[in-house]
Design a protein around this motif. Structure first.
Motif, short mmCIF file in Angstrom:
data_model
loop_
_atom_site.label_atom_id
_atom_site.label_comp_id
_atom_site.label_asym_id
_atom_site.label_seq_id
_atom_site.Cartn_x
_atom_site.Cartn_y
_atom_site.Cartn_z
N UNK A 103 0.84 -1.21 0.00
CA UNK A 103 0.00 0.00 0.00
C UNK A 103 0.87 1.26 0.00
N UNK A 104 1.92 1.25 0.82
CA UNK A 104 2.79 2.42 0.92
C UNK A 104 3.59 2.60 -0.37
N UNK A 105 3.97 1.49 -1.00
CA UNK A 105 4.68 1.57 -2.28
C UNK A 105 3.78 2.18 -3.34
N UNK A 106 2.51 1.75 -3.37
CA UNK A 106 1.57 2.27 -4.37
C UNK A 106 1.26 3.75 -4.16
N UNK A 107 1.34 4.20 -2.92
CA UNK A 107 1.14 5.64 -2.67
C UNK A 107 2.26 6.45 -3.31
N UNK A 108 3.47 5.88 -3.29
CA UNK A 108 4.62 6.57 -3.88
C UNK A 108 4.62 6.45 -5.40
N UNK A 155 11.74 2.65 -4.04
CA UNK A 155 11.02 3.89 -3.73
C UNK A 155 11.86 4.82 -2.85
N UNK A 156 12.94 4.29 -2.25
CA UNK A 156 13.83 5.12 -1.44
C UNK A 156 14.82 5.90 -2.31
N UNK A 157 14.89 5.56 -3.58
CA UNK A 157 15.86 6.19 -4.47
C UNK A 157 15.28 7.48 -5.03
N UNK A 158 15.43 8.54 -4.28
CA UNK A 158 14.83 9.81 -4.67
C UNK A 158 15.88 10.91 -4.81
N UNK A 159 17.16 10.52 -4.84
CA UNK A 159 18.23 11.50 -5.00
C UNK A 159 18.20 12.14 -6.38
N UNK A 163 22.18 -8.52 -4.52
CA UNK A 163 20.97 -7.74 -4.24
C UNK A 163 20.80 -7.44 -2.75
N UNK A 164 21.10 -8.41 -1.91
CA UNK A 164 20.94 -8.19 -0.46
C UNK A 164 21.86 -7.07 0.02
N UNK A 165 23.08 -7.01 -0.53
CA UNK A 165 24.02 -5.96 -0.14
C UNK A 165 23.57 -4.60 -0.67
N UNK A 166 23.02 -4.58 -1.89
CA UNK A 166 22.52 -3.32 -2.45
C UNK A 166 21.37 -2.78 -1.61
N UNK A 167 20.41 -3.67 -1.28
CA UNK A 167 19.24 -3.23 -0.51
C UNK A 167 19.64 -2.76 0.89
N UNK A 168 20.53 -3.53 1.54
CA UNK A 168 20.98 -3.13 2.87
C UNK A 168 21.74 -1.82 2.81
N UNK A 169 22.53 -1.63 1.75
CA UNK A 169 23.29 -0.38 1.60
C UNK A 169 22.39 0.82 1.41
N UNK A 170 21.32 0.64 0.62
CA UNK A 170 20.38 1.75 0.39
C UNK A 170 19.65 2.11 1.68
N UNK A 171 19.23 1.09 2.43
CA UNK A 171 18.56 1.35 3.72
C UNK A 171 19.52 2.03 4.70
N UNK A 172 20.76 1.59 4.70
CA UNK A 172 21.77 2.21 5.57
C UNK A 172 21.98 3.68 5.21
N UNK A 173 22.06 3.93 3.90
CA UNK A 173 22.26 5.31 3.44
C UNK A 173 21.08 6.19 3.83
N UNK A 174 19.86 5.66 3.70
CA UNK A 174 18.68 6.42 4.09
C UNK A 174 18.72 6.75 5.58
N UNK A 175 19.14 5.77 6.40
CA UNK A 175 19.23 6.00 7.84
C UNK A 175 20.27 7.07 8.14
#
Length: 374
Positions: free
Chosen positions: A17-22, A112-116, A349-361
């Motif tokens: 649902x949150x993804x579809x909102x974005x 959806x976190x990639x908004x740079x 992929x797991x490293x990319x996703x974890x890296x993106x979440x880390x960067x967002x934090x």
């Protein structure tokens, strides 16, 4: 249905649902219709560059819409799938589908976190061997294979612009472009020093060797970026392309080396048969490097004013250990896996996703007022 399964399905519904909102599937559908109408115009290909841009946008929008619709349909079908599976007394296939669906939804959530500003761009990747001699050159080539395998598995085209081969084995450096939407946003978290520990295949005494390679990730420059490069600021040298054992195009002076005189940045390209094509490709990489330099200078100015945090990840961001045990560990996210062979075959992929979440934090923490936690 097991309570834990029901809870997980509720969580996945909330996430989707949150993804579809974005991503807004209704707006995406409207965009697809508009682009399809434009693509159907008989005069579109009078301007090939514009036509290519339209068809690329249409393909990307259609792919996004299909992915959203597919995930929503699969999620809606899960309760029925479990009901049938429980009647048969075996939920293994349903559990497998739920695990796969969870991974797909969480992966899309990361997108959806990639908004740079440049996250949606294609990516230029530069790999350079570091400390470690011939092992480091071999390690640089292993990393290049890892990224190109990842791209191949995800149907992203790769164009190799330049490879400088080492004398004994491996490469001194390589420059290549990974095509596709959000390639820079995803792959930029790979920037930094990668460390390999293994028994050296080049050591007669079979001793353990530590070697390093540096990965640089840049966004592909577009015409709207205002990176002007004056002809007088660039020295152009041409030479014969080369490869190991004399392979590649080495009968004409088609390879190009560009030196940006004000900064000293050097870029080479030898993948094309034409000197003109090589010069154009090298100029794209030079502009990407100048764009990144401009961004770093602006970031430094903001940091000096106290408006931003330190974006550097340090000299070493991930360890790949092949001996005396098997492990790949990211030092920023603490993600650790025990199958280096799988990772080096492109399963990152797991490293990319974890890296993106880390960067967002990290960005959230930097943006929080002083004395407040995010």
């Amino acid at each position: 249905m097991r309570p834990e399964t029901s809870t997980l399905l509720d969580q996945l519904h909330a996430t989707l649902d949150s993804i579809e909102k974005v991503m807004d599937p209704q707006a995406l559908a409207a965009t697809v219709r508009e682009l399809e109408a434009t693509a159907g115009d008989p005069t579109l290909w009078d301007d090939p560059a514009h036509a290519q841009a339209i068809t690329t946008q249409l393909s990307a929008a259609q792919a996004k819409l299909r992915k959203l619709e597919n995930l929503r349909g699969r999620l809606e079908d899960m309760p029925v799938m479990y009901e049938l599976a429980e009647e048969e007394g075996d939920t293994a296939l349903a559990d497998e589908e739920l695990t796969d669906l969870r991974g797909a939804i969480e992966s899309l959530e990361v997108t959806t976190m990639l908004s740079g500003e440049y996250d949606q761009r294609e990516a230029v990747i530069n790999i350079r061997s570091g400390a470690g001699g011939v092992d480091a050159a071999d390690w640089a080539e292993m990393l290049m294979r890892m990224y190109t395998r990842w791209a191949d598995k995800n149907d992203h085209k790769v164009d190799v612009y330049d490879i400088s081969y080492a004398e004994e084995a491996g490469i001194k450096s390589a420059t290549f472009v990974v095509h596709g939407e959000y390639m820079y946003g995803q792959l930029s978290v790979e920037q930094g020093a990668h460390r390999l520990v293994r028994i050296s295949p080049f050591d007669n005494q079979a001793r353990r060797q530590t070697s390093f390679a540096e990965v640089e990730v840049l966004p592909v420059v577009e015409q709207t970026d205002s990176i002007e490069v004056a002809d007088s600021d660039v020295r152009v040298d041409v030479y014969r392309s080369s490869g190991p054992g004399g392979q590649s195009v080495n009968t004409t002076d088609s390879a190009v080396r560009l030196t940006h005189l004000p900064t000293g940045i050097v870029v080479t390209c030898q993948n094309e048969k034409s000197q003109i094509q090589n010069k154009a490709s090298a100029m794209r990489v030079l502009q990407a490097k100048l764009l990144e330099r401009k961004r770093q200078e602006e970031r430094a100015e903001m940091d000096a004013l106290g408006a931003g945090g330190n974006a550097s990840w340090g000299n070493q961001m991930r360890n790949y250990v092949l001996h005396p045990y098997q492990m790949v560990k990211d030092l920023r996210t603490n993600l650790e896996v025990g199958d280096p062979a799988k990772v080096l075959d492109g399963d990152i992929d797991a490293f990319l996703e974890a890296g993106i979440r880390w960067r967002m934090a990290q960005q959230s923490a930097d943006a929080a007022p002083s004395g407040q936690s995010s």
